[in-house]
Design an enzyme around this catalytic site. Structure first.
Site, PDB file in Angstrom:
ATOM      1  N   HIS A   1       0.807  -1.218   0.000  1.00  8.91           N
ATOM      2  CA  HIS A   1       0.000   0.000   0.000  1.00  8.91           C
ATOM      3  C   HIS A   1       0.842   1.271   0.000  1.00  8.91           C
ATOM      4  CE1 HIS A   1      -3.329  -2.750   0.621  1.00  8.91           C
ATOM      5  NE2 HIS A   1      -3.999  -1.814  -0.022  1.00  8.91           N
TER       6      HIS A   1
ATOM      7  N   ARG B   1      -9.719   5.419  -0.560  1.00  8.20           N
ATOM      8  CA  ARG B   1      -9.279   4.487   0.485  1.00  8.20           C
ATOM      9  C   ARG B   1      -9.443   5.168   1.833  1.00  8.20           C
ATOM     10  NH1 ARG B   1      -5.439   3.026  -3.770  1.00  8.20           N
ATOM     11  NH2 ARG B   1      -5.504   0.773  -4.089  1.00  8.20           N
TER      12      ARG B   1
ATOM     13  N   ARG C   1     -14.807   3.625  -0.047  1.00 10.09           N
ATOM     14  CA  ARG C   1     -14.736   2.244   0.415  1.00 10.09           C
ATOM     15  C   ARG C   1     -14.785   2.235   1.935  1.00 10.09           C
ATOM     16  NH1 ARG C   1      -9.634  -1.210  -1.285  1.00 10.09           N
ATOM     17  NH2 ARG C   1      -8.491   0.140   0.130  1.00 10.09           N
TER      18      ARG C   1
ATOM     19  N   GLU D   1     -12.385  -9.147  -5.030  1.00  6.96           N
ATOM     20  CA  GLU D   1     -10.947  -9.168  -4.748  1.00  6.96           C
ATOM     21  C   GLU D   1     -10.421 -10.557  -4.442  1.00  6.96           C
ATOM     22  OE1 GLU D   1      -9.536  -5.347  -2.738  1.00  6.96           O
ATOM     23  OE2 GLU D   1     -11.271  -5.898  -1.538  1.00  6.96           O
TER      24      GLU D   1
ATOM     25  N   ASN E   1      -5.633  -5.754  -7.528  1.00  8.40           N
ATOM     26  CA  ASN E   1      -4.393  -5.941  -6.761  1.00  8.40           C
ATOM     27  C   ASN E   1      -4.513  -7.171  -5.868  1.00  8.40           C
ATOM     28  OD1 ASN E   1      -3.776  -3.474  -7.835  1.00  8.40           O
ATOM     29  ND2 ASN E   1      -4.294  -2.338  -5.993  1.00  8.40           N
ATOM     30  N   ASP E   2      -5.608  -7.205  -5.112  1.00 11.70           N
ATOM     31  CA  ASP E   2      -5.805  -8.366  -4.242  1.00 11.70           C
ATOM     32  C   ASP E   2      -6.199  -9.592  -5.050  1.00 11.70           C
ATOM     33  OD1 ASP E   2      -5.173  -7.779  -1.549  1.00 11.70           O
ATOM     34  OD2 ASP E   2      -6.801  -6.320  -1.550  1.00 11.70           O
TER      35      ASP E   2
ATOM     36  N   ARG F   1       1.370  -9.948  -2.048  1.00 17.32           N
ATOM     37  CA  ARG F   1       1.653  -8.705  -2.793  1.00 17.32           C
ATOM     38  C   ARG F   1       2.741  -7.872  -2.134  1.00 17.32           C
ATOM     39  NH1 ARG F   1      -3.986  -5.331  -2.147  1.00 17.32           N
ATOM     40  NH2 ARG F   1      -2.771  -3.466  -2.537  1.00 17.32           N
TER      41      ARG F   1
ATOM     42  N   CYS G   1     -10.568  -0.903 -10.056  1.00 16.45           N
ATOM     43  CA  CYS G   1      -9.802   0.129  -9.361  1.00 16.45           C
ATOM     44  C   CYS G   1      -8.441  -0.397  -8.920  1.00 16.45           C
ATOM     45  CB  CYS G   1     -10.576   0.683  -8.186  1.00 16.45           C
ATOM     46  SG  CYS G   1     -11.112  -0.583  -7.033  1.00 16.45           S
TER      47      CYS G   1
END
Ligand code: PEP
Ligand code: MG
Length: 759
Positions: free
Chosen positions: A365, A472, A508, A606, A629-630, A640, A677
């Site tokens: 992140h 976020r 979110r 995700e 990403n996830d 990750r 996203c």
């Protein structure tokens, strides 16, 4: 055997430089294996030869003198085959070369194992014996284990050695290169500023000071504070402790005596080291000595010394300047063992030009935030001796993930040219702001942004964002000391909603856990990415969830551009529970007299379980958003955050592409819109493929938005479909990457791929 191994590794770890590291290894291994000889040959990359670097048993004068080419002798064979070679009489082997001056004639038995670090061959570890005999399997296994464990230490000692030469000015230019992975593209050149995590003794960097008197005084005052603390704790626990436990407190106080630890630390300070650095050195040496002891009671004392060291460090850090008071130099390249999103928020942005993290990867992140801020970043530079590079000049190459410490003027000039080219490309993209993201055949693709910090908002609008696809919300939670109140949250959210109104803003709900801990809500787990994360935490804490939802709804009053999105959902009951809580919050606020419109609600896809339930989710909510990403991490089972497996984290993996296509088709069967996203949408090639798959919205970091727009405006929708059809049947990731790159080049979009980097 395990105990011997542990001791050797521990002793080697504590050795101060490469020479001592190698010396300890050969002495200890020779003794443990009861052989006549143990030697280490390391590859000198410049000469492309093995050099005898240390030996116990051969002629010591030949150390540094004797060398072999990479394919010479049995040593060369060990390296080439990358496996152990065990010979009862090496001299009779066809590959054998006698190394003159070493005195190895009298030795027959030979066992050599390669020393390999991250797939790179560093050298060969050899034991030899006068007897003609084959080493047995357990001896071979011991050597292989030894070498595997020591490879990292040797690599680190090599790197530290070259850095020390630079900081001692015995080497003026080095171009010393360290490999990591890209966190955010771009190049930065500037001095390194090392950020120390609180009370982490090992993370304290070396730093020279001028005012020795003041530093000694600072140390003494910290020492007095620790003494007082220990006495106080000792007194308060006196009744509850047995007498031998009480004595421990006296031992602590004695250790802090001027003749013991404190005296040693003060003499290091007098040699010019800052107090924290002197503390690290002295404590490290004592911990080392105690942990080597055979007596378990004495060995335990290492823990006490470590504890004392941490206490003193905390006091020193408290008396030192806080982060916000530190004078950061112009063009700061911030270096940390583990870069966190919170660290980014604390450094003045006008001084910060680059970020470097020893741990983490391009999908951590902190890297995602860096991308949204457009700061060149390299992550996972695992071999960088980061505590030794404070103040040194660094080139950070965010394209290739490389870092150069103390670079030559030629190299600096090369990278300055790249920065200039980059600025030219960006200047060329500025004119796109008012133009739509429309393909050459008129297909319109909405481009939204991902935000987290308030500074993202202005940048995003400046770059022509048409909405926020992911805010976020955990970021503002992370840079505080406690949970923000409903009012605090409301004010923060309102800024995002207001700035973008009437454009949509997707908020979110709190996605903490994984690599996003809150300092005031620690979650200790062995496997945090598979643990208590995202919606799992907030459904277990409806009081946190409801406060956040209320804050969002209140913030959107009169604006009506709020979309609420749920992270890390794996099953429909989580969606049902969440929508019920959202309905409750809407109802309560209306009863309180607020004018609340029902917000749009969406689910993030995700995890693989969500992929196969998209239609069920779509029937329950207003939109679907893919967190690629996830999704990539969970589909490929690749953390990750872990630099060791960073090269396996491939968003263009055929399995990921198939899943992404499947999600769109499924959601569209229910006439629900799908956005993405994840970071893939920010890659021009990825954006083309996602558009072709049918994604309704692409949401990305503001930095890359103009590049993506430029790419979409340079291709027709038909051509994009053709490219997707071609790629979706490919089973090799390298081929997929090449096809994407070549297509961008063919379309005249080559400048969107990486600039050429000098090797
Ligand atoms: C994702 O997982 O793709 C996503 C957008 O969420 P985050 O990166 O914040 O986990
Ligand atoms: Mg995610």
């Amino acid at each position: 055997m395990l105990e011997t191994l542990r001791k050797i590794v521990q002793e080697v770890n504590a050795a101060p430089d490469l020479e001592s590291v190698l010396d300890v290894i050969v002495r200890r291994v020779q003794r443990a294996m009861r052989t006549d000889v143990c030697s280490i040959y390391l590859i000198d990359p410049q000469r492309e030869r093995y050099v005898l670097m240390a030996t116990q048993g051969l002629n010591r004068k030949s150390v540094g003198q004797v060398s072999l080419s990479l394919d010479e002798g049995v040593v060369g064979m060990v390296g080439q085959r990358a496996e152990p070679i065990n010979l009862e009489d090496a001299a009779t082997h066809s590959a054998f070369t006698y190394l003159k001056g070493t005195g190895e004639k009298k030795f027959h038995a030979f066992l050599g194992v390669p020393i390999i670090h991250h797939r790179t061959l560093l050298g060969v570890l050899v034991v030899q014996q006068k007897l003609i005999r084959k080493f047995d399997e357990s001896e071979e296994a011991f050597m292989v284990t030894m070498s595997a464990q020591l490879a990292g230490v040797i690599a680190h000692a090599e790197a530290t050695g070259s850095i020390l030469q630079i900081s001692d000015h015995t080497k003026t230019e080095s171009d010393r290169k360290f490999e990591g992975v890209s966190g955010c593209i771009g190049v930065a050149i500037g001095p390194a500023v090392v950020m120390t995590p609180l009370a982490d003794l090992n993370g304290v960097p070396d730093r020279k000071i001028d005012d020795i008197k003041a530093e000694v005084a600072k140390f003494k005052s910290a020492l007095a504070q620790v003494r007082r603390d220990i006495k106080r704790v000792g007194r308060s626990l006196a009744k509850r402790l047995r007498s031998e436990e009480r004595e421990l407190f006296d031992v602590y106080i004695r250790m802090l005596d001027d003749n013991a630890l404190a005296g040693e630390i003060i003499s290091r300070i007098k040699e010019g080291s800052w107090a924290q650095g002197a503390l690290r050195q002295v404590i490290g040496e004592h911990v080392q000595q105690f942990s080597m002891m055979d007596d378990p009671y004495l060995r335990e004392r290492a823990t006490d010394i470590r504890d004392l060291g941490r206490r003193m460090l905390t006091c020193l850090q408290e008396s030192g300047p806080s982060l916000s008071e530190i004078e950061f130099p112009e063009n700061t390249i911030l270096v940390a063992d583990e870069l966190t999103p919170a660290m980014l928020g604390e450094v003045p942005t006008e001084k910060l030009i680059g970020l470097l993290s020893v741990h983490g990867s391009g999908n951590s992140h902190a890297a995602i935030l860096a991308r949204s801020m457009g700061i060149p970043t390299v992550m996972g530079v695992v071999d960088l001796p980061y505590t030794r590079i404070e103040g040194l000049q660094v080139i950070l190459d965010g394209y290739s993930g490389r870092v150069f410490v103390n670079p030559s003027l030629d190299l600096i000039q090369c990278y300055r040219d790249i920065i200039r080219e980059e600025n030219e490309v960006n200047a060329g993209l500025e004119g796109l702001k008012e133009l739509p993201a429309e393909t050459t055949d008129g297909y319109r693709m909405p481009l939204w942004v991902n935000t987290g910090l308030i500074t993202d908002v202005a940048r995003s609008l400046d770059r022509g964002a048409e909405g926020i696809g992911l805010y976020r919300t955990e970021i503002p939670f992370m840079i505080r000391d406690f949970f923000p109140s409903e009012q605090d949250q409301m004010e923060t959210y309102r800024k995002q909603l207001e700035a973008f109104a009437p454009r949509p803003v997707t908020m979110r709900t709190l996605d903490i856990g994984g690599d996003k801990p809150l300092p005031y809500f620690p979650i200790e787990e062995d496997n945090p990415f598979l643990g208590w994360r995202g919606i799992r935490v907030t459904l277990d804490h409806p009081e946190i969830f409801l406060v956040q939802i209320r804050a969002m709804l209140r913030a959107a009053e009169g604006l009506n551009n709020l979309r609420i999105m749920l992270p890390m959902v794996t099953s429909v009951h989580e969606v049902d529970e969440s929508t019920k809580l959202i309905a409750q919050a809407v109802e309560e606020l209306r009863e309180e007299g607020h004018v609340i419109n029902q917000p749009l609600i969406g689910v993030m896809v995700e995890v693989p379980a969500a992929v196969y339930q998209v239609r069920r989710f779509a029937r329950r909510v207003d939109f679907i958003s893919v967190g690629s990403n996830d999704l990539t991490q969970y589909l490929l089972a690749v953390d990750r955050n872990n630099p060791r497996v960073a090269s396996l984290y491939v968003p263009y993996h055929p399995a990921v592409l198939k899943a992404l296509q499947f999600i769109v088709h499924e959601a569209h069967k229910e006439n629900v819109s799908v956005s993405i996203c994840g970071e893939m949408a920010a890659d021009p090639g990825g954006a083309i493929l996602l558009m072709a798959m049918g994604y309704d919205v692409l949401s990305m970091n503001a930095t890359n938005l103009p590049k993506v727009k430029f790419a979409l405006r340079g291709i027709s929708f038909d051509r994009a479909r053709e490219l997707l059809n071609q790629i979706i049947v490919m089973d090799d990731v390298d081929k997929i990457h090449m096809t994407l790159r070549n297509t961008l080049k063919e379309l005249g979009l080559g400048q969107l791929t990486r600039p050429t980097i000098p090797d």
